[in-house]
Design a protein around this motif. Structure first.
Motif, PDB file in Angstrom:
ATOM      1  N   GLY A  92      39.952  73.482  22.399  1.00  0.00           N
ATOM      2  CA  GLY A  92      41.093  73.697  23.276  1.00  0.00           C
ATOM      3  C   GLY A  92      41.667  75.100  23.209  1.00  0.00           C
ATOM      4  N   ASP A  93      41.168  75.936  22.311  1.00  0.00           N
ATOM      5  CA  ASP A  93      41.670  77.304  22.216  1.00  0.00           C
ATOM      6  C   ASP A  93      41.367  78.102  23.486  1.00  0.00           C
ATOM      7  N   ILE A  94      42.278  78.995  23.807  1.00  0.00           N
ATOM      8  CA  ILE A  94      42.037  80.019  24.828  1.00  0.00           C
ATOM      9  C   ILE A  94      41.813  81.321  24.073  1.00  0.00           C
ATOM     10  N   ILE A  95      40.617  81.890  24.187  1.00  0.00           N
ATOM     11  CA  ILE A  95      40.285  83.066  23.393  1.00  0.00           C
ATOM     12  C   ILE A  95      39.768  84.196  24.278  1.00  0.00           C
ATOM     13  N   GLU A  96      40.104  85.414  23.879  1.00  0.00           N
ATOM     14  CA  GLU A  96      39.520  86.591  24.510  1.00  0.00           C
ATOM     15  C   GLU A  96      38.441  87.098  23.567  1.00  0.00           C
ATOM     16  N   VAL A  97      37.216  87.243  24.077  1.00  0.00           N
ATOM     17  CA  VAL A  97      36.092  87.678  23.249  1.00  0.00           C
ATOM     18  C   VAL A  97      35.664  89.066  23.697  1.00  0.00           C
ATOM     19  N   ASP A  98      35.754  89.991  22.788  1.00  0.00           N
ATOM     20  CA  ASP A  98      35.458  91.393  23.030  1.00  0.00           C
ATOM     21  C   ASP A  98      33.961  91.619  23.217  1.00  0.00           C
ATOM     22  N   THR A 103      30.089  90.002  18.421  1.00  0.00           N
ATOM     23  CA  THR A 103      30.794  89.030  19.252  1.00  0.00           C
ATOM     24  C   THR A 103      29.825  88.272  20.162  1.00  0.00           C
ATOM     25  N   LEU A 104      28.726  88.903  20.539  1.00  0.00           N
ATOM     26  CA  LEU A 104      27.710  88.204  21.325  1.00  0.00           C
ATOM     27  C   LEU A 104      27.067  87.101  20.500  1.00  0.00           C
ATOM     28  N   GLU A 105      26.774  87.378  19.222  1.00  0.00           N
ATOM     29  CA  GLU A 105      26.247  86.332  18.342  1.00  0.00           C
ATOM     30  C   GLU A 105      27.254  85.203  18.190  1.00  0.00           C
ATOM     31  N   PHE A 106      28.519  85.547  18.110  1.00  0.00           N
ATOM     32  CA  PHE A 106      29.586  84.541  18.036  1.00  0.00           C
ATOM     33  C   PHE A 106      29.564  83.655  19.278  1.00  0.00           C
ATOM     34  N   ALA A 107      29.422  84.258  20.455  1.00  0.00           N
ATOM     35  CA  ALA A 107      29.404  83.498  21.710  1.00  0.00           C
ATOM     36  C   ALA A 107      28.212  82.545  21.761  1.00  0.00           C
ATOM     37  N   LYS A 108      27.068  82.993  21.273  1.00  0.00           N
ATOM     38  CA  LYS A 108      25.885  82.139  21.260  1.00  0.00           C
ATOM     39  C   LYS A 108      26.124  80.893  20.414  1.00  0.00           C
ATOM     40  N   VAL A 168      42.315  86.562  19.826  1.00  0.00           N
ATOM     41  CA  VAL A 168      41.422  87.615  20.303  1.00  0.00           C
ATOM     42  C   VAL A 168      40.330  87.806  19.257  1.00  0.00           C
ATOM     43  N   ILE A 169      39.078  87.727  19.705  1.00  0.00           N
ATOM     44  CA  ILE A 169      37.924  87.977  18.823  1.00  0.00           C
ATOM     45  C   ILE A 169      37.502  89.416  19.070  1.00  0.00           C
ATOM     46  N   LEU A 170      37.849  90.283  18.139  1.00  0.00           N
ATOM     47  CA  LEU A 170      37.748  91.727  18.326  1.00  0.00           C
ATOM     48  C   LEU A 170      36.535  92.304  17.609  1.00  0.00           C
ATOM     49  N   GLY A 171      35.743  93.088  18.328  1.00  0.00           N
ATOM     50  CA  GLY A 171      34.671  93.832  17.696  1.00  0.00           C
ATOM     51  C   GLY A 171      35.226  95.081  17.033  1.00  0.00           C
ATOM     52  N   ILE A 203      41.459  88.320  15.419  1.00  0.00           N
ATOM     53  CA  ILE A 203      40.392  88.089  14.446  1.00  0.00           C
ATOM     54  C   ILE A 203      39.326  89.155  14.680  1.00  0.00           C
ATOM     55  N   ALA A 204      39.191  90.072  13.741  1.00  0.00           N
ATOM     56  CA  ALA A 204      38.249  91.181  13.887  1.00  0.00           C
ATOM     57  C   ALA A 204      36.950  90.861  13.157  1.00  0.00           C
ATOM     58  N   LEU A 205      35.816  91.127  13.826  1.00  0.00           N
ATOM     59  CA  LEU A 205      34.495  90.870  13.251  1.00  0.00           C
ATOM     60  C   LEU A 205      33.783  92.192  13.031  1.00  0.00           C
ATOM     61  N   GLY A 206      33.288  92.415  11.814  1.00  0.00           N
ATOM     62  CA  GLY A 206      32.579  93.664  11.547  1.00  0.00           C
ATOM     63  C   GLY A 206      31.742  93.596  10.292  1.00  0.00           C
ATOM     64  N   ASP A 207      30.479  94.028  10.381  1.00  0.00           N
ATOM     65  CA  ASP A 207      29.643  94.061   9.179  1.00  0.00           C
ATOM     66  C   ASP A 207      30.006  95.265   8.315  1.00  0.00           C
TER      67      ASP A 207
END
Length: 257
Positions: A92-98, A103-108, A168-171, A203-207
């Protein structure tokens, strides 16, 4: 030996665009003081710029790596980070995906698992999720950037301002203690600021390769970040410093290393 080691560091910077002190110590089997002297010397000669925990290419502030090379580099880390980030999304979340390779791997991984609304400026992410009947996809319009398959500009920004989102899922292009989150493309960076302004949780994603790196455009300060998801190769001292800002850090274990 000294000359060969410094030449090798120059080559590594040229190929990878960054090096970590911890990696150099292991590769060359020398002390941290030796590596620091090497990096100081090479910085004075104009080959690199020292940053927290290592060094980056002098051109790194303004030059973004090609998408195809970013997509395959550190793939195992990106997948592990995406899998960990999935745990932070509720039905039910509404999220913005950067836009971004992580973030593409997250979407998959999101596909088929979460009933959410996804707002994105990534055409690739929209295409990945478009045929999932349980995911509502909103693609922001705007100027299309070839190669990245992204949209940006005032049309994207105006559209983003119409929405309120849970997360927000931020790259991450780069992150430092002093400079916060930075990235390369001016208009996409501005769109990120608009997205951050429409949520209470970023929420920031980074290796690990993004830590200690500063890109040309500032996205936001660390105070705007609620959570960071990274991999287990990220410098532990930097993780501790980030936690001192009140940021939640989730560290993903990488499989296949």
């Amino acid at each position: 030996m000294l000359h060969d080691r410094r030449n090798k560091i120059i080559q590594m910077i040229s190929n990878e665009r960054m090096v970590k002190v911890s990696d150099l110590i292991e590769i060359f089997n020398v002390s941290i003081e030796t590596i620091r002297r090497d990096l100081e010397y090479l910085e004075k000669k104009g080959y690199l710029k020292r940053v927290y925990g290592g060094a980056v290419s002098k051109s790194m502030y303004g030059l973004e790596p090609e998408y195809s090379s970013r997509e395959v580099r550190h793939y195992n880390e990106k997948y592990a980070i995406a899998l960990k980030a999935l745990e932070l999304i509720d039905d039910g979340d509404i999220i913005e995906v950067d836009i971004g390779t992580t973030t593409l791997e997250f979407a998959k991984l999101l596909k088929g698992k979460k009933k959410v609304t996804v707002i994105t400026n990534s055409m690739q992410i929209a295409m990945v999720l478009a045929d999932d009947k349980d995911i509502n996809v909103i693609l922001l319009g705007g100027n299309v950037r070839g190669g990245e398959f992204s949209t940006s500009g005032f049309l994207s920004e105006n559209s983003m301002d119409l929405f309120n989102v849970d997360k927000v899922i931020l790259g991450i292009g780069g992150i430092t203690i002093e400079g916060g989150i930075t990235d390369y493309h001016i208009e996409e960076t501005n769109l990120r600021r608009h997205a951050i302004g429409r949520t209470n949780k970023v929420i920031a994603l980074g290796d690990h390769s993004k830590f200690g790196v500063t890109a040309m455009n500032k996205v936001c300060s660390l105070q705007k970040i609620d959570t960071i998801v990274t991999d287990n190769q990220t410098d532990k001292q930097m993780i501790a410093k980030l936690r001192s800002f009140g940021i939640k850090i989730f560290v993903a274990d990488v499989v296949g290393e």
